[in-house]
Design a protein around this motif. Structure first.
Motif, mmCIF file in Angstrom:
data_model
loop_
_atom_site.group_PDB
_atom_site.id
_atom_site.type_symbol
_atom_site.label_atom_id
_atom_site.label_comp_id
_atom_site.label_asym_id
_atom_site.label_seq_id
_atom_site.Cartn_x
_atom_site.Cartn_y
_atom_site.Cartn_z
ATOM 1 N N ARG A 36 0.865 -1.178 0.000
ATOM 2 C CA ARG A 36 0.000 0.000 0.000
ATOM 3 C C ARG A 36 0.904 1.232 0.000
ATOM 4 N N HIS A 37 0.800 2.019 -1.054
ATOM 5 C CA HIS A 37 1.648 3.210 -1.189
ATOM 6 C C HIS A 37 3.141 2.856 -1.137
ATOM 7 N N GLY A 38 3.501 1.679 -1.638
ATOM 8 C CA GLY A 38 4.903 1.289 -1.711
ATOM 9 C C GLY A 38 5.453 0.637 -0.464
ATOM 10 N N PHE A 39 4.628 0.538 0.609
ATOM 11 C CA PHE A 39 5.081 -0.085 1.852
ATOM 12 C C PHE A 39 4.172 -1.261 2.190
ATOM 13 N N PRO A 40 4.690 -2.236 2.950
ATOM 14 C CA PRO A 40 3.839 -3.369 3.337
ATOM 15 C C PRO A 40 2.661 -2.907 4.185
ATOM 16 N N ARG A 41 1.489 -3.484 3.926
ATOM 17 C CA ARG A 41 0.335 -3.207 4.785
ATOM 18 C C ARG A 41 0.643 -3.739 6.176
ATOM 19 N N GLU A 42 0.407 -2.900 7.203
ATOM 20 C CA GLU A 42 0.734 -3.306 8.564
ATOM 21 C C GLU A 42 -0.399 -4.097 9.190
ATOM 22 N N ALA A 43 -0.013 -5.016 10.111
ATOM 23 C CA ALA A 43 -1.006 -5.785 10.845
ATOM 24 C C ALA A 43 -1.615 -4.903 11.930
ATOM 25 N N ASN A 44 -2.928 -4.879 11.988
ATOM 26 C CA ASN A 44 -3.608 -4.114 13.026
ATOM 27 C C ASN A 44 -4.071 -4.993 14.169
ATOM 28 N N ASN A 45 -3.975 -6.298 13.987
ATOM 29 C CA ASN A 45 -4.398 -7.210 15.034
ATOM 30 C C ASN A 45 -3.178 -7.788 15.739
ATOM 31 N N VAL A 46 -3.472 -8.589 16.746
ATOM 32 C CA VAL A 46 -2.408 -9.246 17.496
ATOM 33 C C VAL A 46 -1.599 -10.158 16.586
ATOM 34 N N VAL A 47 -0.270 -10.116 16.727
ATOM 35 C CA VAL A 47 0.620 -10.979 15.957
ATOM 36 C C VAL A 47 1.337 -11.911 16.925
ATOM 37 N N GLU A 48 1.279 -13.207 16.657
ATOM 38 C CA GLU A 48 1.955 -14.171 17.529
ATOM 39 C C GLU A 48 3.368 -14.414 17.028
ATOM 40 N N ILE A 49 4.335 -14.352 17.953
ATOM 41 C CA ILE A 49 5.738 -14.642 17.635
ATOM 42 C C ILE A 49 6.204 -15.722 18.585
ATOM 43 N N GLY A 50 6.522 -16.885 18.043
ATOM 44 C CA GLY A 50 6.952 -17.993 18.893
ATOM 45 C C GLY A 50 5.894 -18.394 19.903
ATOM 46 N N GLY A 51 4.607 -18.145 19.577
ATOM 47 C CA GLY A 51 3.512 -18.481 20.485
ATOM 48 C C GLY A 51 3.153 -17.374 21.448
ATOM 49 N N VAL A 52 3.793 -16.204 21.352
ATOM 50 C CA VAL A 52 3.545 -15.082 22.256
ATOM 51 C C VAL A 52 2.749 -14.008 21.519
ATOM 52 N N ARG A 53 1.662 -13.537 22.140
ATOM 53 C CA ARG A 53 0.827 -12.502 21.525
ATOM 54 C C ARG A 53 1.499 -11.144 21.692
ATOM 55 N N THR A 54 1.677 -10.422 20.583
ATOM 56 C CA THR A 54 2.292 -9.096 20.628
ATOM 57 C C THR A 54 1.475 -8.139 19.775
ATOM 58 N N LEU A 55 1.740 -6.856 19.958
ATOM 59 C CA LEU A 55 1.092 -5.838 19.126
ATOM 60 C C LEU A 55 2.043 -4.671 18.973
ATOM 61 N N PHE A 56 2.801 -4.677 17.892
ATOM 62 C CA PHE A 56 3.672 -3.553 17.574
ATOM 63 C C PHE A 56 3.861 -3.547 16.067
ATOM 64 N N ARG A 57 4.771 -2.737 15.556
ATOM 65 C CA ARG A 57 4.898 -2.565 14.109
ATOM 66 C C ARG A 57 5.309 -3.869 13.449
ATOM 67 N N MET A 58 4.364 -4.524 12.769
ATOM 68 C CA MET A 58 4.643 -5.762 12.048
ATOM 69 C C MET A 58 3.866 -5.738 10.734
ATOM 70 N N PRO A 59 4.448 -6.269 9.650
ATOM 71 C CA PRO A 59 3.695 -6.339 8.393
ATOM 72 C C PRO A 59 2.616 -7.413 8.461
ATOM 73 N N ASP A 60 1.560 -7.201 7.684
ATOM 74 C CA ASP A 60 0.482 -8.175 7.592
ATOM 75 C C ASP A 60 0.900 -9.221 6.566
#
Length: 512
Positions: A285-309
């Protein structure tokens, strides 16, 4: 301006030399078990083509999977003291509550919960219990813990409690590594705290890894500033990046998407990056990855910060193929492709072997896969096509066909026709698009905050000003800043015309 971009993947380490907007040279080498060796090899191959040597390079950008791999594989993690500031509220769900037990066992050093924190509008709930923080510091020193994560209620709106706690901890425990949640996450406490804990347990590894990158540059006789790419397609100076390793978790796929936009000259499209082990699908979107607005799991841990969708599939050039019943991936030979794949004399049947048999790519010795039955090759390619089609459909946000940009060393498996796709776009240097994306990365600043008593236009203008200040502090040229994302959400359940506003700006790296 000359830049070197490097992307360290699970299978290959790619590097490119970019001069202004032109790719001068590109190399692809196998990733080595120590990772740093692969970077040195790539730099040696790249700089060998330069008659002037590597000293004329203006900047080096590296994207790495070091930190996400450490969490997923449960290795090289440091025990962390968790300090939550929020009592008498927030006591029912302590830190590490929803973590996978094996990961929590490795990272959980000790948990301290103290009084303090703020309301949604920045007003204090109760004063910070500084005596409790100092007592926690003494316990941390007794336990010889070296890293601490501090999370306070609504600290993105008012960070003073976290800042005061960090000052006390550093005063009592000199040399302690302190991560504050207001530097990382968004408003939600638990996901922000999880991101802070993950960051704290990786700081020691990040320090060693960044030092290794610097030594690799020195061994290659390159004298240029080093930057580390982040999840949002921008960079941080290496000295700052070592403090925030979680910002590099998804930098590999992000680099590929930014490289795809740069090479194709398109700002809006679906990008499919087929690597050696996985296929990552995302939206530009506009040359950049669309960001995830929901919770993103990393290694089974729920996080919410700047991550691509992103959607990741277990499909790559090194994915193993089982004939009966037919199965493609998710197991892969990874960086041992040139040892294990049949076209290179190895024993394993991989997607690359299927591609060579179908004459989609010219690698190794085709005669080594001449015995593969044609129906097996056709069924495998049909299965791969179906996997990609389903992935694209899950990432689309509109019913109409959209363009698809194919990148990555394994993109030869993407067919020219796919359901829901208007055209498949191939670009020059598509096999090293990730390294190109690293080389063109810019600096960003972001604000996600609740404003009260302001009109929508005033709130957005205030958020933009704060985001621009953060971008400049991170090293951006103020004259090049541009807004790439604006979101605003009225919070009807709060008084005072409350408006949650998120603004992100990007700019070129300021010249030194």
């Amino acid at each position: 301006m000359r830049r070197i971009g490097i992307d360290v993947g699970g299978t290959n380490t790619d590097a490119v030399l970019l001069e202004d907007d032109r790719v001068v040279h590109a190399v692809k080498t196998p990733t080595t078990p120590d990772v740093t060796g692969g970077i040195v090899n790539a730099l040696e191959l790249l700089t060998a083509s330069l008659p002037e040597g590597g000293g004329v390079v203006d900047a080096v950008m590296i994207g790495t999977t070091h930190f996400t791999n450490a969490v997923v594989q449960r290795r090289d993690l440091t025990a962390v003291a968790a300090v939550r500031i929020g009592l008498p509220a927030s006591a029912s769900l302590p830190p590490f509550e929803d973590w996978p037990e094996d990961l929590a066992r490795l990272v959980r050093g000790e948990v301290f919960m103290v009084e303090g924190g703020h309301e949604y509008d920045g007003r204090p709930i109760v004063p910070l219990d500084t005596a409790a923080v100092r007592q926690a510091a003494r316990r941390i020193r007794e336990r010889s813990l070296t890293a601490v994560a501090i999370a306070s209620v609504f600290s993105p709106l008012n960070p003073t409690c976290e800042e005061e706690a960090a000052r006390i901890l550093r005063d009592e425990c000199p040399g302690l590594s302190v991560t504050c949640s207001h530097d990382l996450g968004r408003i939600g406490l638990l996901e922000r705290e999880n991101a802070t804990l993950l960051n704290a347990c990786l700081v020691d590894l990040a320090s060693r890894t960044t030092q290794g990158f610097m030594e690799a540059l020195a061994r290659s006789k390159i004298r240029a500033p080093l930057y580390i790419t982040q999840n949002d397609g921008t960079v941080l100076p290496a000295e700052q990046a070592r403090q925030f390793p979680v910002y590099s978790f998804a930098s590999g796929p992000t680099n590929s998407m930014r490289g795809a936009a740069f090479l194709s000259k398109r700002d809006d499209a679906i990008v499919v990056d087929v690597g050696g082990t996985t296929t990552d699908i995302g939206a530009l979107r506009h040359g950049f990855p669309r960001e995830a607005n929901n919770v993103v799991e990393i290694g089974g841990v729920r996080t919410l910060f700047r991550m691509p969708d992103l959607l990741s599939l277990g499909l790559g050039g090194g994915s193993l193929v089982a004939p009966e019943p037919l199965a493609v991936g998710p197991l892969s030979v990874g960086f041992r492709l040139t040892e294990r794949a049949r076209v290179f004399g190895g024993p394993d049947l991989t997607v690359t072997d299927i591609g060579v048999a179908a004459r989609l790519v010219d690698l190794g010795a085709r005669e080594r896969v001449a015995d593969l039955p044609a129906p097996l090759v056709e069924r495998t390619l049909a299965r791969i096509s179906a996997m990609i089609e389903e992935g694209v459909d899950r990432m689309k946000t509109e019913a109409a066909p959209v363009p698809l940009i194919a990148v990555g060393g394994g993109c030869f498996v993407i067919p020219e026709r796919l359901a829901g796709v208007s055209e498949v776009v191939h670009v020059p240097h598509q096999a090293v698009a990730n390294a190109v994306g690293a080389a063109i990365a810019q600096v960003s600043g972001e604000v996600d905050q609740i404003f009260q008593g302001l009109s929508r236009e005033e709130a957005i203008a205030r958020a933009r000003m704060l985001a621009e200040e953060r971008a400049v502090r991170a090293g951006a040229d103020p004259t090049s800043l541009q807004v790439v994302e604006v979101e605003d959400l009225p919070l009807a359940y709060l008084p005072g015309n409350s408006l949650r506003t998120r603004v992100r700006v990007v700019g070129d790296i300021a010249s030194h």
